[in-house]
Motif scaffolding. Sequence first.
Motif, mmCIF file in Angstrom:
data_model
loop_
_atom_site.group_PDB
_atom_site.id
_atom_site.type_symbol
_atom_site.label_atom_id
_atom_site.label_comp_id
_atom_site.label_asym_id
_atom_site.label_seq_id
_atom_site.Cartn_x
_atom_site.Cartn_y
_atom_site.Cartn_z
ATOM 1 N N ALA A 100 -2.845 -8.877 4.883
ATOM 2 C CA ALA A 100 -3.939 -9.629 5.501
ATOM 3 C C ALA A 100 -4.865 -10.214 4.436
ATOM 4 C CB ALA A 100 -4.719 -8.720 6.454
ATOM 5 N N MET A 101 -5.182 -9.419 3.428
ATOM 6 C CA MET A 101 -6.056 -9.896 2.361
ATOM 7 C C MET A 101 -5.391 -11.012 1.558
ATOM 8 S SD MET A 101 -9.022 -9.545 1.080
ATOM 9 C CE MET A 101 -9.984 -9.889 -0.391
ATOM 10 N N LEU A 102 -4.119 -10.844 1.229
ATOM 11 C CA LEU A 102 -3.403 -11.873 0.480
ATOM 12 C C LEU A 102 -3.239 -13.148 1.302
ATOM 13 C CD1 LEU A 102 -0.662 -9.688 -1.264
ATOM 14 C CD2 LEU A 102 -2.659 -10.747 -2.335
ATOM 15 N N MET A 103 -3.046 -13.013 2.599
ATOM 16 C CA MET A 103 -2.956 -14.185 3.470
ATOM 17 C C MET A 103 -4.281 -14.945 3.468
ATOM 18 S SD MET A 103 -0.643 -15.604 5.531
ATOM 19 C CE MET A 103 0.416 -14.314 6.224
ATOM 20 N N PHE A 104 -5.365 -14.211 3.581
ATOM 21 C CA PHE A 104 -6.698 -14.832 3.559
ATOM 22 C C PHE A 104 -6.938 -15.555 2.230
ATOM 23 C CE2 PHE A 104 -11.173 -14.334 2.246
ATOM 24 C CZ PHE A 104 -11.790 -15.087 3.226
ATOM 25 N N LEU A 105 -6.606 -14.896 1.128
ATOM 26 C CA LEU A 105 -6.811 -15.503 -0.181
ATOM 27 C C LEU A 105 -5.889 -16.702 -0.393
ATOM 28 C CD1 LEU A 105 -7.103 -12.249 -2.343
ATOM 29 C CD2 LEU A 105 -8.958 -13.807 -1.713
ATOM 30 N N GLY A 106 -4.649 -16.594 0.100
ATOM 31 C CA GLY A 106 -3.711 -17.698 -0.041
ATOM 32 C C GLY A 106 -4.152 -18.931 0.720
ATOM 33 N N VAL A 107 -4.657 -18.746 1.936
ATOM 34 C CA VAL A 107 -5.158 -19.873 2.720
ATOM 35 C C VAL A 107 -6.362 -20.503 2.027
ATOM 36 C CG1 VAL A 107 -6.245 -20.525 4.902
ATOM 37 C CG2 VAL A 107 -4.258 -19.008 4.900
ATOM 38 N N VAL A 160 -7.443 -15.709 -7.678
ATOM 39 C CA VAL A 160 -6.275 -15.129 -8.352
ATOM 40 C C VAL A 160 -6.559 -13.686 -8.767
ATOM 41 C CG1 VAL A 160 -4.786 -15.297 -10.378
ATOM 42 C CG2 VAL A 160 -5.396 -17.361 -9.109
ATOM 43 N N VAL A 161 -7.756 -13.445 -9.310
ATOM 44 C CA VAL A 161 -8.127 -12.091 -9.720
ATOM 45 C C VAL A 161 -8.203 -11.167 -8.502
ATOM 46 C CG1 VAL A 161 -9.989 -10.683 -10.682
ATOM 47 C CG2 VAL A 161 -9.321 -12.805 -11.811
ATOM 48 N N ALA A 162 -8.774 -11.662 -7.410
ATOM 49 C CA ALA A 162 -8.866 -10.850 -6.195
ATOM 50 C C ALA A 162 -7.474 -10.495 -5.663
ATOM 51 C CB ALA A 162 -9.664 -11.604 -5.130
ATOM 52 N N ALA A 163 -6.553 -11.444 -5.731
ATOM 53 C CA ALA A 163 -5.180 -11.171 -5.290
ATOM 54 C C ALA A 163 -4.524 -10.124 -6.184
ATOM 55 C CB ALA A 163 -4.366 -12.461 -5.294
ATOM 56 N N ALA A 164 -4.744 -10.233 -7.503
ATOM 57 C CA ALA A 164 -4.164 -9.267 -8.437
ATOM 58 C C ALA A 164 -4.727 -7.872 -8.193
ATOM 59 C CB ALA A 164 -4.441 -9.702 -9.874
ATOM 60 N N THR A 180 -5.902 -6.749 -5.345
ATOM 61 C CA THR A 180 -5.358 -6.291 -4.062
ATOM 62 C C THR A 180 -3.979 -5.674 -4.233
ATOM 63 O OG1 THR A 180 -6.589 -7.997 -2.852
ATOM 64 C CG2 THR A 180 -4.684 -7.017 -1.751
ATOM 65 N N VAL A 181 -3.116 -6.359 -4.987
ATOM 66 C CA VAL A 181 -1.759 -5.852 -5.207
ATOM 67 C C VAL A 181 -1.794 -4.555 -6.006
ATOM 68 C CG1 VAL A 181 0.448 -6.334 -6.325
ATOM 69 C CG2 VAL A 181 -0.721 -8.139 -5.039
ATOM 70 N N THR A 182 -2.555 -4.545 -7.087
ATOM 71 C CA THR A 182 -2.630 -3.360 -7.943
ATOM 72 C C THR A 182 -3.184 -2.158 -7.181
ATOM 73 O OG1 THR A 182 -3.000 -4.766 -9.873
ATOM 74 C CG2 THR A 182 -3.557 -2.445 -10.096
ATOM 75 N N LEU A 183 -4.244 -2.383 -6.446
ATOM 76 C CA LEU A 183 -4.865 -1.295 -5.685
ATOM 77 C C LEU A 183 -3.907 -0.750 -4.631
ATOM 78 C CD1 LEU A 183 -7.345 0.401 -4.939
ATOM 79 C CD2 LEU A 183 -8.121 -1.501 -3.509
ATOM 80 N N SER A 184 -3.206 -1.636 -3.950
ATOM 81 C CA SER A 184 -2.303 -1.204 -2.886
ATOM 82 C C SER A 184 -1.145 -0.364 -3.427
ATOM 83 C CB SER A 184 -1.754 -2.427 -2.145
ATOM 84 O OG SER A 184 -2.801 -3.188 -1.588
ATOM 85 N N VAL A 185 -0.502 -0.838 -4.498
ATOM 86 C CA VAL A 185 0.640 -0.106 -5.057
ATOM 87 C C VAL A 185 0.190 1.235 -5.636
ATOM 88 C CG1 VAL A 185 2.475 -0.166 -6.778
ATOM 89 C CG2 VAL A 185 1.897 -2.242 -5.509
ATOM 90 N N THR A 186 -0.953 1.242 -6.325
ATOM 91 C CA THR A 186 -1.477 2.492 -6.873
ATOM 92 C C THR A 186 -1.815 3.470 -5.754
ATOM 93 O OG1 THR A 186 -2.416 1.279 -8.755
ATOM 94 C CG2 THR A 186 -3.217 3.511 -8.383
#
Length: 236
Positions: A115-122, A145-149, A151-157
């Motif tokens: 959801a966060m990545l979709m929001f940032l992508g739009v 771009v930083v917010a997306a990075a 989001t991904v890092t936080l989720s996987v961790t």
Amino acid sequence: MSTAAGQKRRRWAGPGFETFGSIFGFIYTFLAGNALLAVANAPLVLSLSLVADPAAAWPFFLALSVTIAPSLAGIFAAFKALNDDGGAVKPVAAFLRGYKRSFAKAALLGVGAVAMLMFLGVDLAVIQNNAAAIPGAALLVPLIVVAAAVTVTLSVTAIAGVVLLPEAQLKSILKASLYLAVQRWYLSLAMLVLLGIIVSAAVMQPVLGIALAPAPLLFVIWSNASYAFHAALRTP
């Protein structure tokens, strides 16, 4: 002189059974892990193999990627079992146990990340299409771009934390994951690079890329995340 050399040669027996068992455990876990990841994310894998230009339909593929988070919990559980059991590891059983046990928390993390990545992508698409009309557009792009990075890092961790600390509350795991992602930023950067390689391989060669690339690179990501959590837990 020759007698001493002969004794040294006789004393060296070469790699033992445990060494070969450990190597086999790694290979077996990686191969089984890749196959299980492909099955757990079958709609995504099938769509990647059928669509010629996935980037043009990125919202569709991002929505399909919601299945990735629980499968990451499964393969992280298999890696944990590999560390605990060595050559006696049963990666399929460990994957399924981890998938089932961590599904609720991992799925919630996956939905939130998508959801966060979709929001940032739009937002990024809107800014790029209307750059001249949006003040400060040049500054907003790197922030997105930083917010997306993050989001991904936080989720996987956090998914790694769910596997390592199954009894902990998700809120506590998220707080710890954010702290570790910032404190050990170099590990976060390495994670993004490795994830980028996995995504590139999956997009360019869906079948071959998913069959070979994910598990060994995810093992490095898991090892770094496990080290970070254990180091934080040991800190007085």
